[in-house]
Design a protein around this motif. Structure first.
Motif, PDB file in Angstrom:
ATOM      1  N   PRO A  52       0.834  -1.210   0.000  1.00  0.00           N
ATOM      2  CA  PRO A  52       0.000   0.000   0.000  1.00  0.00           C
ATOM      3  C   PRO A  52       0.868   1.258   0.000  1.00  0.00           C
ATOM      4  CG  PRO A  52      -0.721  -1.557   1.677  1.00  0.00           C
ATOM      5  CD  PRO A  52       0.599  -2.047   1.169  1.00  0.00           C
ATOM      6  N   VAL A  53       0.505   2.219  -0.821  1.00  0.00           N
ATOM      7  CA  VAL A  53       1.256   3.479  -0.897  1.00  0.00           C
ATOM      8  C   VAL A  53       1.253   4.175   0.462  1.00  0.00           C
ATOM      9  CG1 VAL A  53       1.292   5.780  -1.963  1.00  0.00           C
ATOM     10  CG2 VAL A  53       0.865   3.756  -3.375  1.00  0.00           C
ATOM     11  N   ALA A  54       0.161   4.013   1.210  1.00  0.00           N
ATOM     12  CA  ALA A  54       0.051   4.666   2.524  1.00  0.00           C
ATOM     13  C   ALA A  54       1.108   4.155   3.501  1.00  0.00           C
ATOM     14  CB  ALA A  54      -1.348   4.431   3.104  1.00  0.00           C
ATOM     15  N   ASP A  55       1.659   2.926   3.237  1.00  0.00           N
ATOM     16  CA  ASP A  55       2.667   2.352   4.148  1.00  0.00           C
ATOM     17  C   ASP A  55       4.079   2.841   3.846  1.00  0.00           C
ATOM     18  OD1 ASP A  55       0.612   1.006   5.269  1.00  0.00           O
ATOM     19  OD2 ASP A  55       1.163  -0.980   4.525  1.00  0.00           O
ATOM     20  N   ILE A  56       4.244   3.518   2.698  1.00  0.00           N
ATOM     21  CA  ILE A  56       5.589   3.964   2.317  1.00  0.00           C
ATOM     22  C   ILE A  56       6.030   5.101   3.231  1.00  0.00           C
ATOM     23  CG2 ILE A  56       6.997   4.983   0.483  1.00  0.00           C
ATOM     24  CD1 ILE A  56       5.173   3.653  -1.556  1.00  0.00           C
ATOM     25  N   LYS A  57       7.210   4.925   3.823  1.00  0.00           N
ATOM     26  CA  LYS A  57       7.730   5.957   4.726  1.00  0.00           C
ATOM     27  C   LYS A  57       8.689   6.908   4.022  1.00  0.00           C
ATOM     28  CE  LYS A  57       7.245   3.341   9.005  1.00  0.00           C
ATOM     29  NZ  LYS A  57       7.934   2.718  10.149  1.00  0.00           N
ATOM     30  N   ALA A  58       9.473   6.362   3.102  1.00  0.00           N
ATOM     31  CA  ALA A  58      10.458   7.212   2.418  1.00  0.00           C
ATOM     32  C   ALA A  58      10.964   6.521   1.164  1.00  0.00           C
ATOM     33  CB  ALA A  58      11.633   7.523   3.349  1.00  0.00           C
ATOM     34  N   VAL A  59      11.527   7.337   0.255  1.00  0.00           N
ATOM     35  CA  VAL A  59      12.204   6.820  -0.940  1.00  0.00           C
ATOM     36  C   VAL A  59      13.645   7.316  -0.867  1.00  0.00           C
ATOM     37  CG1 VAL A  59      12.332   6.862  -3.455  1.00  0.00           C
ATOM     38  CG2 VAL A  59      10.097   6.814  -2.335  1.00  0.00           C
ATOM     39  N   VAL A  60      14.606   6.378  -0.886  1.00  0.00           N
ATOM     40  CA  VAL A  60      16.023   6.758  -0.819  1.00  0.00           C
ATOM     41  C   VAL A  60      16.728   6.320  -2.096  1.00  0.00           C
ATOM     42  CG1 VAL A  60      16.172   6.734   1.689  1.00  0.00           C
ATOM     43  CG2 VAL A  60      16.586   4.628   0.428  1.00  0.00           C
ATOM     44  N   THR A  61      17.825   6.996  -2.417  1.00  0.00           N
ATOM     45  CA  THR A  61      18.526   6.712  -3.668  1.00  0.00           C
ATOM     46  C   THR A  61      20.027   6.550  -3.423  1.00  0.00           C
ATOM     47  OG1 THR A  61      18.841   9.081  -4.111  1.00  0.00           O
ATOM     48  CG2 THR A  61      16.862   8.052  -5.016  1.00  0.00           C
ATOM     49  N   GLY A  62      20.709   5.963  -4.413  1.00  0.00           N
ATOM     50  CA  GLY A  62      22.175   5.872  -4.406  1.00  0.00           C
ATOM     51  C   GLY A  62      22.745   5.171  -3.195  1.00  0.00           C
ATOM     52  N   LYS A  63      23.718   5.799  -2.551  1.00  0.00           N
ATOM     53  CA  LYS A  63      24.444   5.178  -1.434  1.00  0.00           C
ATOM     54  C   LYS A  63      23.553   4.948  -0.213  1.00  0.00           C
ATOM     55  CE  LYS A  63      28.975   7.025  -2.689  1.00  0.00           C
ATOM     56  NZ  LYS A  63      30.084   7.914  -2.312  1.00  0.00           N
ATOM     57  N   ASP A  64      22.429   5.659  -0.144  1.00  0.00           N
ATOM     58  CA  ASP A  64      21.533   5.498   1.005  1.00  0.00           C
ATOM     59  C   ASP A  64      20.698   4.229   0.917  1.00  0.00           C
ATOM     60  OD1 ASP A  64      22.407   7.902   2.070  1.00  0.00           O
ATOM     61  OD2 ASP A  64      20.940   9.065   0.920  1.00  0.00           O
ATOM     62  N   CYS A  65      20.697   3.554  -0.246  1.00  0.00           N
ATOM     63  CA  CYS A  65      19.881   2.350  -0.430  1.00  0.00           C
ATOM     64  C   CYS A  65      20.477   1.185   0.366  1.00  0.00           C
ATOM     65  CB  CYS A  65      19.811   1.956  -1.901  1.00  0.00           C
ATOM     66  SG  CYS A  65      18.978   3.173  -2.922  1.00  0.00           S
ATOM     67  N   PRO A  66      19.625   0.410   1.042  1.00  0.00           N
ATOM     68  CA  PRO A  66      20.137  -0.748   1.812  1.00  0.00           C
ATOM     69  C   PRO A  66      20.908  -1.733   0.945  1.00  0.00           C
ATOM     70  CG  PRO A  66      17.841  -0.274   2.378  1.00  0.00           C
ATOM     71  CD  PRO A  66      18.179   0.600   1.218  1.00  0.00           C
ATOM     72  N   HIS A  67      20.442  -1.999  -0.294  1.00  0.00           N
ATOM     73  CA  HIS A  67      21.124  -2.999  -1.126  1.00  0.00           C
ATOM     74  C   HIS A  67      22.451  -2.491  -1.668  1.00  0.00           C
ATOM     75  CE1 HIS A  67      18.759  -0.559  -3.791  1.00  0.00           C
ATOM     76  NE2 HIS A  67      19.011  -1.240  -4.890  1.00  0.00           N
ATOM     77  N   MET A  68      22.675  -1.175  -1.639  1.00  0.00           N
ATOM     78  CA  MET A  68      23.977  -0.648  -2.041  1.00  0.00           C
ATOM     79  C   MET A  68      24.977  -0.719  -0.883  1.00  0.00           C
ATOM     80  SD  MET A  68      23.976   0.202  -5.233  1.00  0.00           S
ATOM     81  CE  MET A  68      23.039  -1.302  -5.452  1.00  0.00           C
ATOM     82  N   LYS A  69      24.463  -0.648   0.348  1.00  0.00           N
ATOM     83  CA  LYS A  69      25.339  -0.770   1.513  1.00  0.00           C
ATOM     84  C   LYS A  69      25.804  -2.212   1.686  1.00  0.00           C
ATOM     85  CE  LYS A  69      23.132   3.066   3.958  1.00  0.00           C
ATOM     86  NZ  LYS A  69      22.207   3.435   5.022  1.00  0.00           N
ATOM     87  N   GLU A  70      24.911  -3.153   1.318  1.00  0.00           N
ATOM     88  CA  GLU A  70      25.224  -4.568   1.507  1.00  0.00           C
ATOM     89  C   GLU A  70      26.191  -5.081   0.463  1.00  0.00           C
ATOM     90  OE1 GLU A  70      21.457  -6.434   1.339  1.00  0.00           O
ATOM     91  OE2 GLU A  70      20.720  -5.497   3.164  1.00  0.00           O
ATOM     92  N   LYS A  71      26.031  -4.643  -0.771  1.00  0.00           N
ATOM     93  CA  LYS A  71      26.805  -5.192  -1.882  1.00  0.00           C
ATOM     94  C   LYS A  71      28.138  -4.478  -2.019  1.00  0.00           C
ATOM     95  CE  LYS A  71      23.712  -8.139  -3.434  1.00  0.00           C
ATOM     96  NZ  LYS A  71      23.978  -9.565  -3.510  1.00  0.00           N
ATOM     97  N   GLY A  72      29.190  -5.098  -1.564  1.00  0.00           N
ATOM     98  CA  GLY A  72      30.509  -4.471  -1.624  1.00  0.00           C
ATOM     99  C   GLY A  72      30.952  -4.202  -3.040  1.00  0.00           C
ATOM    100  N   ALA A  73      30.737  -5.193  -3.947  1.00  0.00           N
ATOM    101  CA  ALA A  73      31.208  -5.021  -5.332  1.00  0.00           C
ATOM    102  C   ALA A  73      30.412  -3.947  -6.042  1.00  0.00           C
ATOM    103  CB  ALA A  73      31.097  -6.341  -6.072  1.00  0.00           C
ATOM    104  N   LEU A  74      29.096  -3.999  -5.844  1.00  0.00           N
ATOM    105  CA  LEU A  74      28.247  -3.021  -6.519  1.00  0.00           C
ATOM    106  C   LEU A  74      28.475  -1.622  -5.977  1.00  0.00           C
ATOM    107  CD1 LEU A  74      24.843  -4.886  -6.805  1.00  0.00           C
ATOM    108  CD2 LEU A  74      26.466  -4.444  -8.626  1.00  0.00           C
ATOM    109  N   LYS A  75      28.853  -1.556  -4.704  1.00  0.00           N
ATOM    110  CA  LYS A  75      29.014  -0.251  -4.064  1.00  0.00           C
ATOM    111  C   LYS A  75      30.077   0.582  -4.768  1.00  0.00           C
ATOM    112  CE  LYS A  75      29.434   1.577   0.609  1.00  0.00           C
ATOM    113  NZ  LYS A  75      29.795   1.271   1.978  1.00  0.00           N
TER     114      LYS A  75
END
Length: 727
Positions: A609-632
């Protein structure tokens, strides 16, 4: 009253029983939830059961991923991962061929789930699979003629399960024996083998090379370019893609001193012409993965020039100085010159200095000093010699033409060649590692064995032509280089299929044409600064922004296919996300392949649900960019990454297919949250639409000067007798 946030309503299936609707309390331990489900069906020994998604993935639910369960999800009560792994471990060792085949098929499917994979690997399952691959062919050698289809399927499922298990990154690639590598290599070297076995074998070899230096050396000993080439001459584009991926991996991991040797072997085997004929000019479209592999090969090939780019000229090296003498000889030997070494040394030095000045070197006395800057280093001199030898008439014409001009109007060939070489290296990003996401290859570079040198020869003639068209002097050198760069970049964006086509594109991009294009672009982007126009802009802007917002939301309603980049191998995995027409829910789910057109909402299992969305983050702030060392470390991937944060520590992670889709989605999500749309695309769209709207509104005012200030308000009349009272 809405249900508590920690309560999830689901349906649970159990083989041989009617499904049940129940509520799961996310605060309870998962073991307690499973016990409750088992009690509902009066099943004992609840420790041997687990919950899994009832969709095509069959992924197990764990304490880590239980937050992903959505209201309305369908779950299944199934054997626990540990017990399932134990059963499959036993079943794949069955003496019955049919049972063994069925077990391997199930294993290939279950291995995609990291929970199951961990349990199977704990049972030393990887070693069992490698032993089966190593010994399987000998064991069933006699049965191959009778059971070839069964044997092929069995090996295919075994390799598929192996690839899936290794993809989770739990086991190191360094642990495999030479015997296993030899066996995988033998599948690639066989001329007649099942496509699925060949595909998975190539994927395994690529991963081995990319993930382990020791394995690279072992694979390089087992696989030769000559054995890979035949796979490029077939018609299966997927096999061709995997083959080029293995060649790229070998190229990328080769030590610096061996890369040139490998490039020579590729040239001897005519890899370039085979790719041109069987891939680029084949009668079928090139998919994204193939385009990416061709781009990587293009980058790695040009990176061979890096050594020359970073090599300074040694003024004391006679062999290097002989190249400069050769340039002088080719250009001026037609002129009257003493046939012997007669004449004083001073006279010869004076003559050489004069000739070096005509050749356009900065240092007339010792031109070797011009090649001490890196980049472009010795590559500039290599290009000049290639041009002089292979396009001799054009070379002599350019040098003699400029010798006859006035000093201030001559186009310095030497200086131009050095700066042009540096520019071409920047355009083609020589020396940079290939991007993980880019697929921007140029077909024309696959049409010639010396494509960079030929590219230079075309561009140096363009530079001389543009210099004359601009009537440039030495003070205008940088301006000319800017125009030439624009001409080259504009011609490259059209993706010419050959060097001749590139040359003809440049013919249509003369300096006059560039001026027209610039003027046209200036007019399109013209920003009227008078106050009335600025006021009109302010009035129109909210309407235009609303229009852009609607366009973004409409695109989100259509949806986009996103590619999963968590896999090291080259098998595409996709998922799709789209917004509901009422803009209240995001629907998403995994796909087996890239869809043709829109994916209907009902086929997408998950909802947010759109109402459940708290925030939209981009780039280095994304959780999957922090986790992936190679992609980072990869800037291009960072620029395409964004995440939706919702609930407590939950997120939906995206990597957009390109910059345009990234802007569409980040704008659309911000619009849904009532925030400003800040992307470059919105700025460009706003500028374009504002400009168009203002021009439309001012059409009637053509050729009328708009004053900077509004006209003065007239004085009040002396009386109001002219007013007619309607009452």
């Amino acid at each position: 009253m809405p249900p508590p946030a920690d309560i999830v309503k689901v349906a649970i299936e159990c083989p041989g029983a009617f499904p049940k609707l129940m509520e799961i309390d996310q605060k309870k331990p998962l073991s307690a939830v499973i016990k409750e489900v088992c009690d509902g069906w009066t099943l004992a020994n609840h420790e041997s059961f687990a919950l899994q998604h009832a969709d095509s993935s069959n992924f197990y639910i764990t304490e880590k991923n239980r937050n992903e369960i959505k209201n309305g999800a369908i779950l299944r009560l199934a054997t626990s991962p540990a017990q399932n792994a134990q059963q499959l471990h036993e079943r794949i060792q069955s003496s019955s061929m049919d049972a063994k085949l069925e077990a391997l098929k199930d294993l290939a499917s279950y291995s995609r789930d990291i929970t199951f994979a961990q349990e199977f690997i704990n049972l030393d399952g990887i070693s069992l699979l490698t032993q089966m691959v190593e010994s399987g062919t000998e064991r069933y050698q006699k049965l191959q003629k009778i059971m070839k289809p069964c044997f092929g399927d069995m090996l295919s499922f075994t390799l598929t399960a192996f690839v899936e298990l290794m993809d989770h990154g739990i086991v190191s690639w360094d642990t495999f024996s030479v015997a296993f590598i030899k066996k995988i290599a033998s599948f690639v070297n066989k001329s007649a083998i099942d496509i699925s076995i060949l595909q998975r074998s190539l994927a395994i070899l690529e991963s081995m090379v990319l993930n382990s230096h020791d394995l690279y050396q072992k694979v390089a000993q087992e696989i030769t370019i000559g054995q890979l080439i035949p796979h490029l001459q077939g018609t299966d584009q997927e096999i061709q893609t995997y083959t080029i991926a293995v060649i790229n991996a070998l190229f990328l991991k080769a030590p610096d001193e061996k890369r040139q040797e490998m490039a020579n072997i590729l040239a001897q085997k005519q890899l370039r012409s085979i790719i041109l004929m069987h891939v680029i000019r084949a009668q079928r479209a090139i998919n994204n993965e193939m385009a990416h592999q061709l781009y990587v090969l293009q980058v790695l090939t040009f990176n061979l020039l890096e050594d020359r780019v970073m090599t300074k000229m040694d003024p004391q090296d006679q062999a290097q100085r002989d190249i400069i003498f050769e340039l002088r000889r080719i250009a001026f030997d037609a002129e009257c010159e003493p046939s012997n070494s007669g004449g004083s040394i001073e006279k010869r030095k004076s003559m050489y200095t004069r000739d070096y000045k005509k050749l356009g070197f900065i240092n007339h006395v010792n031109p070797a000093m011009d090649f001490t800057q890196t980049p472009p280093g010795m590559l500039a001199l290599d290009n000049m010699l290639y041009f002089a030898k292979h396009h001799q008439d054009a070379y002599i014409r350019i040098v003699l033409e400029n010798s006859c001009r006035e000093d201030k109007h001559e186009c310095p060939f030497g200086r131009s060649s050095i700066e042009l070489t540096k520019m071409l290296c920047e355009i083609l990003k020589v020396g940079e590692l290939p991007s993980e996401t880019c697929n921007d290859f140029h077909p024309m570079f696959f049409t010639h064995d010396r494509s960079f040198e030929e590219f230079f020869c075309i561009c140096i003639q363009l530079l001389n032509k543009t210099w004359k068209e601009m009537r440039a002097t030495s003070e205008d050198f940088n301006k000319v280089m800017q125009v030439v760069k624009e001409q080259i970049m504009r011609a490259l964006t059209t993706k010419p299929s050959s060097l001749d086509q590139f040359k003809s594109k440049l013919q249509n991009l003369s300096y006059t044409e560039i001026l027209k294009i610039r003027q046209s672009e200036r007019m399109n982007q013209e920003d009227f600064q008078s106050r009335p126009i600025l006021e009109l802009k302010e009035k129109i802007q909210p309407e235009i922004l609303e229009l852009i917002k609607q366009q973004r939301l409409n695109r989100l309603v259509e949806g986009t296919c996103f590619r999963k980049l968590n896999s090291r191998r080259r098998q595409d995995k996709f998922w799709y996300c789209r917004l509901s027409p009422n803009h209240k829910v995001l629907h998403y789910g995994d796909l087996e392949e890239s869809p043709q057109g829109e994916v209907p909402h009902d086929s997408l299992q998950d909802k947010l649900p759109v109402a459940d969305i708290k925030a939209v983050v981009t780039g280095k702030d994304c959780p999957h960019m922090k986790e992936k060392g190679a992609l980072k470390q990869n800037k291009e991937v960072l620029e395409l990454a964004f995440s939706i944060l919702y609930d407590s520590n939950c997120q939906l992670n995206f990597i957009a297919p390109d910059k345009h889709e990234y802007c569409i989605w980040t704008d659309g999500l911000n619009a849904l949250l009532g925030k400003d749309m800040l992307s470059d695309l919105t700025r460009n769209d706003l500028d374009t639409l504002l400009s168009m709207e203002i021009k439309l509104r001012l059409l009637d005012l053509e050729n009328i000067q708009i004053p900077d200030a509004p006209p003065p308000i007239p004085k009040e009349p002396s009386n109001y007798d002219f007013v007619y009272d309607c009452n």
